[in-house]
Design a protein around this motif. Structure first.
Motif, short mmCIF file in Angstrom:
data_model
loop_
_atom_site.label_atom_id
_atom_site.label_comp_id
_atom_site.label_asym_id
_atom_site.label_seq_id
_atom_site.Cartn_x
_atom_site.Cartn_y
_atom_site.Cartn_z
N VAL A 1 -37.44 -17.62 6.05
CA VAL A 1 -36.03 -17.63 6.39
C VAL A 1 -35.73 -18.91 7.16
N LEU A 2 -34.68 -19.61 6.74
CA LEU A 2 -34.24 -20.81 7.44
C LEU A 2 -33.53 -20.35 8.72
N ILE A 3 -34.06 -20.78 9.89
CA ILE A 3 -33.47 -20.31 11.14
C ILE A 3 -32.75 -21.40 11.94
N GLN A 4 -32.96 -22.68 11.59
CA GLN A 4 -32.29 -23.74 12.33
C GLN A 4 -32.28 -25.03 11.52
N VAL A 5 -31.19 -25.79 11.65
CA VAL A 5 -31.05 -27.11 11.04
C VAL A 5 -30.64 -28.06 12.16
N LEU B 1 -34.17 -31.81 10.45
CA LEU B 1 -35.33 -31.01 10.83
C LEU B 1 -34.98 -29.57 10.52
N LEU B 2 -35.66 -29.00 9.54
CA LEU B 2 -35.44 -27.62 9.13
C LEU B 2 -36.53 -26.76 9.75
N ILE B 3 -36.13 -25.66 10.36
CA ILE B 3 -37.09 -24.75 10.97
C ILE B 3 -37.03 -23.43 10.22
N PHE B 4 -38.18 -23.01 9.73
CA PHE B 4 -38.31 -21.78 8.94
C PHE B 4 -39.16 -20.76 9.67
N LEU B 5 -38.90 -19.50 9.38
CA LEU B 5 -39.67 -18.39 9.93
C LEU B 5 -40.26 -17.59 8.78
N ASN B 6 -41.58 -17.48 8.78
CA ASN B 6 -42.27 -16.59 7.85
C ASN B 6 -42.20 -15.22 8.52
N ALA B 7 -41.14 -14.47 8.22
CA ALA B 7 -40.75 -13.30 8.99
C ALA B 7 -41.84 -12.25 9.20
N PRO B 8 -42.58 -11.82 8.17
CA PRO B 8 -43.53 -10.74 8.42
C PRO B 8 -44.60 -11.12 9.45
N LEU B 9 -44.97 -12.40 9.50
CA LEU B 9 -46.04 -12.83 10.39
C LEU B 9 -45.53 -13.53 11.65
N TYR B 10 -44.24 -13.72 11.75
CA TYR B 10 -43.62 -14.45 12.86
C TYR B 10 -44.25 -15.82 13.05
N GLN B 11 -44.49 -16.50 11.94
CA GLN B 11 -44.99 -17.86 11.98
C GLN B 11 -43.83 -18.81 11.70
N VAL B 12 -43.73 -19.84 12.51
CA VAL B 12 -42.67 -20.82 12.35
C VAL B 12 -43.27 -22.11 11.79
N CYS C 1 -31.43 -37.12 5.52
CA CYS C 1 -30.15 -36.60 6.00
C CYS C 1 -28.99 -37.20 5.21
N SER C 2 -28.11 -36.34 4.76
CA SER C 2 -26.82 -36.73 4.20
C SER C 2 -25.86 -35.61 4.57
N LYS C 3 -24.58 -35.89 4.56
CA LYS C 3 -23.60 -34.86 4.90
C LYS C 3 -23.70 -33.68 3.95
N ARG C 4 -23.92 -33.99 2.68
CA ARG C 4 -24.03 -32.93 1.66
C ARG C 4 -25.23 -32.04 1.93
N LYS C 5 -26.40 -32.66 2.20
CA LYS C 5 -27.61 -31.86 2.46
C LYS C 5 -27.48 -31.06 3.76
N GLU C 6 -26.91 -31.70 4.77
CA GLU C 6 -26.76 -30.99 6.05
C GLU C 6 -25.88 -29.75 5.87
#
Length: 136
Positions: A57-61, A95-106, A113-118
């Motif tokens: 799960v993407l949790i932060q950009v 900087l994309l921060i993801f969470l592997n939810a079942p294991l709580y691994q980040v 970076c571009s406006k479109r991608k952001e």
């Protein structure tokens, strides 16, 4: 059964709304060129079928300047069995921060970076992504 029949549409609707089965399909995908250590790859146990998380799960950009990254972070983020990936020379990165939810691994990943991608990634915070590695 016809593909456009009411029965087919009803079945498709039920699958989309099923809390378990609907998770099998993920429209968001993020690609990595190599098996990175940050994704769970362990060189001491090179069993590629069981080492890497498949969904997260993407949790932060975060928009970040290249010069704000420490060498330690760059080493962590770019390390794979064959060496280190070259970070894009862009002045600003995402900087994309993801969470592997079942294991709580980040884990993190850096993207150009571009406006479109952001906007694309910020619109998908809280959503699940399928992790694709190499030529899967």
């Amino acid at each position: 059964m016809r593909t456009n029949s009411p029965e087919t549409k009803k079945t498709a609707r039920e699958l989309r709304n099923d809390p378990v089965l609907s998770k099998e399909y993920t429209k968001n995908k993020i690609q990595f060129q190599n098996y990175y250590f940050k994704l769970g790859y362990q060189w001491s146990k090179p069993d590629l079928n069981s080492i890497v998380c498949r969904f997260a799960v993407l949790i932060q950009v975060i928009r970040i300047k290249r010069e704000e990254l420490t060498e330690s972070f760059i080493e962590y983020d770019t390390r794979f069995l064959g060496g280190n990936f070259q970070i894009p020379d862009s002045k600003e990165l995402l900087l994309l921060i993801f969470l592997n939810a079942p294991l709580y691994q980040v884990f993190t990943t850096l993207r150009k970076c571009s406006k479109r991608k952001e906007k694309y990634y910020k619109d998908r915070v809280g959503q699940r992504f399928e992790i694709q590695i190499g030529y899967e």
